[in-house]
Structure formats: structure tokens, C-alpha cells
Scaffold this motif. Structure first.
Motif, mmCIF file in Angstrom:
data_model
loop_
_atom_site.group_PDB
_atom_site.id
_atom_site.type_symbol
_atom_site.label_atom_id
_atom_site.label_comp_id
_atom_site.label_asym_id
_atom_site.label_seq_id
_atom_site.Cartn_x
_atom_site.Cartn_y
_atom_site.Cartn_z
ATOM 1 N N ARG A 261 0.845 -1.212 0.000
ATOM 2 C CA ARG A 261 0.000 0.000 0.000
ATOM 3 C C ARG A 261 0.872 1.251 0.000
ATOM 4 N N CYS A 262 1.950 1.203 0.750
ATOM 5 C CA CYS A 262 2.881 2.342 0.812
ATOM 6 C C CYS A 262 3.509 2.594 -0.562
ATOM 7 N N ALA A 263 3.916 1.507 -1.229
ATOM 8 C CA ALA A 263 4.529 1.632 -2.559
ATOM 9 C C ALA A 263 3.527 2.197 -3.564
ATOM 10 N N LEU A 264 2.270 1.715 -3.503
ATOM 11 C CA LEU A 264 1.223 2.205 -4.401
ATOM 12 C C LEU A 264 0.962 3.689 -4.170
ATOM 13 N N ARG A 265 0.861 4.071 -2.880
ATOM 14 C CA ARG A 265 0.586 5.477 -2.553
ATOM 15 C C ARG A 265 1.744 6.381 -2.971
ATOM 16 N N SER A 266 2.962 5.890 -2.801
ATOM 17 C CA SER A 266 4.132 6.677 -3.216
ATOM 18 C C SER A 266 4.113 6.911 -4.720
ATOM 19 N N SER A 267 3.710 5.885 -5.473
ATOM 20 C CA SER A 267 3.641 6.045 -6.939
ATOM 21 C C SER A 267 2.548 7.043 -7.325
ATOM 22 N N GLN A 268 1.442 7.072 -6.560
ATOM 23 C CA GLN A 268 0.364 8.039 -6.845
ATOM 24 C C GLN A 268 0.822 9.470 -6.590
ATOM 25 N N LEU A 275 -2.525 11.325 -8.356
ATOM 26 C CA LEU A 275 -2.899 11.707 -6.989
ATOM 27 C C LEU A 275 -4.341 12.190 -6.936
ATOM 28 N N PHE A 276 -4.710 13.085 -7.859
ATOM 29 C CA PHE A 276 -6.060 13.647 -7.853
ATOM 30 C C PHE A 276 -7.104 12.595 -8.215
ATOM 31 N N ARG A 277 -6.787 11.770 -9.205
ATOM 32 C CA ARG A 277 -7.753 10.742 -9.632
ATOM 33 C C ARG A 277 -7.951 9.675 -8.555
ATOM 34 N N SER A 278 -6.897 9.373 -7.803
ATOM 35 C CA SER A 278 -7.022 8.375 -6.731
ATOM 36 C C SER A 278 -8.013 8.824 -5.658
#
Length: 546
Positions: A261-268, A275-278
Motif C-alpha cells: 500500500r505504501c509503494a502504491l501510494r508513493s507512486s500516486q 494523486l487527484f484521480r485516486s
């Protein structure tokens, strides 16, 4: 402890206060590290018995030495930490102008609720959301304001269960931290709860109103306390569980999922669009999320998609003036002037000091040829934002359209005074002076502009035109060639250089640049006629020489 140890202790306390001040300069929450240091000092270093201390304080027992409060200078160090923290807060308060920042209802709706019950119940719901994000960081959003979390207004709202669950867990932990017979357990739980709660206090709305509903950054420091409690809970389970391997696999699974989850969020966070679409799936009711997605699309030139998101932002928050302004801007560019005017008029009606909306309204009114209203809108924008070079530039364009040349030049001059690199204002001044026959003045303005913005090819082009008309052919040629080097695909640059060569009598070079200009833009006004004139002249010369 001895004098040397005492001095050593004071030195590190002062270092701690200094680093706390530096942390606060990065983010306000950093000051809470002083409270964490005090808790760590008391519970870990001095092994303070909190329950015994509370009992003695309640019974007004003066023998506090026995519970370790005065051991090894603990009370002195805590006093030093708190004094340092208070000094930092005072300095910060003075820098901020001795007043809190102003927030609006959309930033933190619960803090503006009239009912104390509604405020209290929603604050507690926010706490439970923060606790859930620590336990399960799946719903992550860059902004939780603007209707993202609807207010709880009655006890029949099912979300009350979250509050009950939070306080059930907290009260259970507090009771164990205070009343357990195991002193080690009491210290660990008190330390974990202290590290969980103290850093969160500035975001709790208890002492002052904060400008957000939920902010993931404020649970970064409390996560230390959460990790302490989680690890201690896991160790207790390991002691009691028979199948320790299953427990170990479960914990490793949780750890792996959180790493992913941390890796996914960092990529966003690597791109605005992601970031905005997430955030759309997490907070679909948040007008600011739709606004940011729309702005990102508009910046990339996708106006049609941007309009959709801006409209949704305005629908979700009918008083969202920034969304109205940006939507009005796009509609203005698409020549949908009537709706653009309605949106911008509504924006300035909702927020009368919104300078950008006043300026954009003026541009629309100018396009609708309602010049007096446009002028009034521009001056209103300048009244609300004294240093507004773009508005002076647009005001100058209005005056130029009305043939008020002196007023236009003054407006553009104001724009360049406020923003010396305002290329468009400089350019318009040169062109207006050129068109009105003031070649010497146009040349002076052009030279002044190029000193400030030496690499602007549009200024080189405008000044080259003026110099050509003043028969300063060599200097004009040099500027034309420099402008063409910077922007080789501008048909007008080649066309005007060809005119210069034509006047100068350098007919072969004139022919070459006319042809380049026509290749780049076959419909260039006047170029084809000039080229045909040149060809006829060359043919006549060839006949004469023949």
C-alpha cells in the motif's frame, strides 16, 4: 548524578528544544516531539509509576520523591522542555500576527456547527477515522474537506458505532495502563498511549480550530504510539498462542500488505493526475477533488474533460468561486461568452474581493463589446489587488481597442513596472508606438524591454520592424535573424525579414525568405502579393541584363 551528568542532561534537553523548534518550522506538529521526549524520559529512563503519582497527587501527598518525579533531575528537565516549548509557541504566535489563521466552513464544517453536541460528536468521529487510517490505511485522499465527510447530525446515524468502538478500545487501554498489576505492562501501555495521543492533540480541535477535517500527515507521529501498542499486543499474543507460526504469518501478511500500500501510494504521489484521480473513489463528494482533476486536465489542454469536472465541483459546492472562475475562463476561450459572464458574475457576487474573477469578467465584457462595464471590472480587480500586472495589461488592451492610446500606454507601463518581464505588455507598447508613427519612442521602449528580457524573440521581432522602418537595416537584420534562430517556424518572422531585404535591395535573400514564409503559412496576409511583386521585379531586371 553529579554536576557533570547534570550539565550533560541540560545540554541534550536544549538540543531537543532546538530540534523541536526546527521541526515546527517544517510542520507545526513538530513541537509535540517535546511532549514525547518528556513522556519517554519519565516512563523509560526514570521508570515513573503513573498510577502511584496520580494517587499521591489526589491525596495531596508531598512525598513525590518516592515516585521518581525528582529522581535524576526529571522535574527540572520536564520544566525545561515545557518552558522551551512555550517560548517557541510564543515566538510563532508573534510571527503569525498574534492571531489564528482564518478558515472557512468548507475547510472544517464541524467547527462551524452551532450545536455543541454536533461539534463534539463529529470531532470524535474524525478521531475514529484517523484511528481507522492507522489500522487500515486504504482510504487515502490528499484532501478531506468540502463535503468529503458529511456531518453527523443525530444519534440515529450508523457512524456513531465508530465512536463507540474507538472509546471502548481507548478506555480499555487506559484502564490497563493505569491499573494493571504488572508495572512493565503499565509503562509500555502508557508510553504507547502517550506517543499515540500527544502528537495528535494539535489536530484535535480541542485547543483551536484547525483548517482540515482529516489530514493523513497528522497521524505520522502518532503512528509511533500505534506501532508500540501493536508490537506489545503481538508479544502478549505470542506468549498465549499455541500456534505461533500462524500468528507470525498473519503479522508478516499485514506487514506485506502495508508495504504494498505504501509503494502504491508513493507512486500516486509522483504525478498530480494520479494523486487527484485516486481521490475520486475515496471522496466523490469533495468538490476540491473534482476541481483539482479539472485543473490538471485544463493544464494539459483537455478542456472538454476539464469542463465536466469543474461543473461537478460547482454542483457539489455552489459557492466554489475558484471552480466558477476556472470554468468561466475555459468557456471564455471557447467563445461561450454568455455562460462565462454568468459564472464570473456569480463568483464576484459570492466573493466581492476575488480580483482574478473581476479581471476575467472584464475580459468577457470586453469581448461582448461592453467596454464601460469591462473597464469598471478591471479597476475593481486592481482595487482588490493593487499589484496586478496582468489586469493592467488587459486594461491597456481595452484602451487600445477604444483608441485611447495614452491610457493604453500608461496601463502597459504599469504592468511592466509591476512585472518587468511582462513580455506581452512590452510588445504591445512597441507595436502601438510603431503603428502611431512614434518610431523613436518605440525603439527606446524596445531596447529597454530587450535589456530586461534579452532572449524574448517576439520583442526582437517587434524592435526589428521598428528599426527597419527607421532605415537601420543592418541592426534590424541582426535582430530578425536572432528571432528566427529562436523561433524558426514563425512565418511572419521570415516574411518581415524578406520585406526588409526587399527595401534594402537585397532581392535574392528577400526571395528566399518570402518562399520560406509562404511554405510555413501559404495564407500569410500580404506575403504572396509582396513575393509576386518581387518576382516581377527580378524578371524585369533579368530582361534588362539580357
Amino acid at each position: 548524578t553529579g554536576k557533570e551528568g547534570h550539565n550533560f542532561s541540560i545540554f541534550w534537553v536544549l538540543v531537543s528544544v532546538t530540534l523541536g523548534a526546527v521541526a515546527m518550522l517544517c510542520k507545526e506538529q513538530g513541537i509535540t516531539i517535546l511532549g514525547l521526549n518528556a513522556v519517554f524520559d519519565a516512563l523509560v529512563i526514570n521508570k515513573l509509576n503513573v498510577l502511584e503519582l496520580i494517587q499521591k497527587l489526589l491525596h495531596k501527598d508531598k512525598s513525590l520523591e518516592n515516585v521518581g518525579l525528582l529522581k535524576k533531575g526529571l522535574l527540572f528537565r520536564i520544566t525545561l522542555l515545557m518552558s522551551g516549548g512555550a517560548s517557541i509557541l510564543y515566538i510563532r504566535w508573534r510571527i503569525m500576527g498574534t492571531g489564528p489563521p482564518a478558515f472557512t466552513e468548507v475547510d472544517n464544517p464541524a467547527s462551524f456547527a452551532d450545536s455543541l453536541f454536533v461539534r463534539a460528536i463529529n470531532y470524535n468521529y474524525y478521531y475514529s477515522l484517523n484511528a481507522w487510517l492507522l489500522l487500515c490505511p486504504w482510504w487515502l485522499c490528499f484532501d478531506w474537506s468540502m463535503g468529503c465527510i458529511p456531518l453527523i447530525k443525530s444519534v440515529s446515524d450508523w457512524r456513531i458505532i465508530a465512536l463507540a468502538a474507538l472509546w471502548f478500545c481507548l478506555i480499555g487501554l487506559i484502564c490497563q495502563a493505569l491499573c494493571s498489576e504488572d508495572s512493565h505492562k503499565r509503562r509500555i501501555l502508557t508510553l504507547g498511549l502517550g506517543f499515540l495521543i500527544i502528537p495528535f492533540l494539535p489536530a484535535s480541535n480541542l485547543f483551536f480550530r484547525v483548517g482540515f477535517v482529516v489530514a493523513e500527515r497528522v497521524i505520522y507521529l502518532p503512528s509511533i504510539g500505534y506501532c508500540i501498542l501493536f508490537t506489545y499486543g503481538f508479544s502478549l499474543l505470542c506468549k498465549q498462542a499455541k500456534k505461533k507460526k500462524i500468528l507470525a504469518v498473519a503479522v508478516l501478511g499485514i506487514l506485506l500488505v502495508n508495504v504494498m500500500r505504501c509503494a502504491l501510494r508513493s507512486s500516486q504521489w509522483r504525478s498530480e493526475e494520479q494523486l487527484f484521480r485516486s481521490a475520486l473513489s475515496v471522496c466523490p463528494l469533495n468538490a476540491k477533488v473534482h476541481y483539482n482533476v479539472g485543473k490538471n486536465l485544463a493544464d494539459k489542454g483537455n478542456q472538454s474533460a476539464a469542463i465536466k469536472y469543474y461543473r461537478e465541483a460547482v454542483r457539489l459546492n455552489p459557492k466554489y468561486v475558484h471552480a466558477m472562475n476556472n470554468l468561466g475562463n475555459i468557456l471564455k476561450e471557447r467563445n461561450e461568452l454568455q455562460e462565462a459572464e454568468e459564472l464570473l458574475s456569480l463568483a464576484v457576487q459570492i466573493q466581492p474581493d476575488f480580483a482574478a474573477a473581476w479581471m476575467n469578467l472584464g475580459i468577457v465584457q470586453n469581448s461582448l463589446r461592453r467596454f464601460e462595464e469591462a473597464e469598471q471590472s478591471y479597476w475593481t480587480a486592481i482595487k482588490h489587488r493593487k499589484k496586478y500586472p496582468d489586469c493592467y495589461y488587459n486594461l491597456g488592451r481595452l484602451y487600445a481597442d477604444l483608441n485611447r492610446h495614452i491610457d493604453a500606454l500608461n496601463a502597459w507601463r504599469n504592468a511592466t513596472v509591476l512585472k518587468p518581464e511582462h513580455s506581452l505588455a512590452w510588445n504591445n507598447m512597441i507595436i502601438l508606438l510603431d503603428n502611431t508613427g512614434n518610431l523613436a519612442q518605440a525603439e527606446a521602449v524596445g531596447r529597454e524591454a530587450l535589456e530586461l528580457i534579452p532572449n524574448d524573440h517576439s520583442l526582437m521581432f517587434s524592435l526589428a520592424n521598428v528599426l527597419g522602418k527607421s532605415q537601420k537595416y543592418k541592426e534590424s537584420e541582426a535582430l530578425f535573424l536572432k528571432a528566427i534562430k529562436a523561433n524558426p517556424n514563425a512565418a511572419s518572422y521570415h516574411g518581415n525579414l524578406a520585406v526588409l531585404y526587399h527595401r534594402w535591395g537585397n532581392l535574392d535573400l528577400a526571395k528566399k525568405h518570402y518562399e520560406v514564409s509562404l511554405k510555413l503559412d501559404p495564407m500569410a496576409p500580404g506575403t504572396k502579393e509582396n513575393y509576386n511583386l518581387l518576382r516581377r521585379k527580378l524578371e524585369q531586371l533579368q530582361k534588362k541584363s539580357g
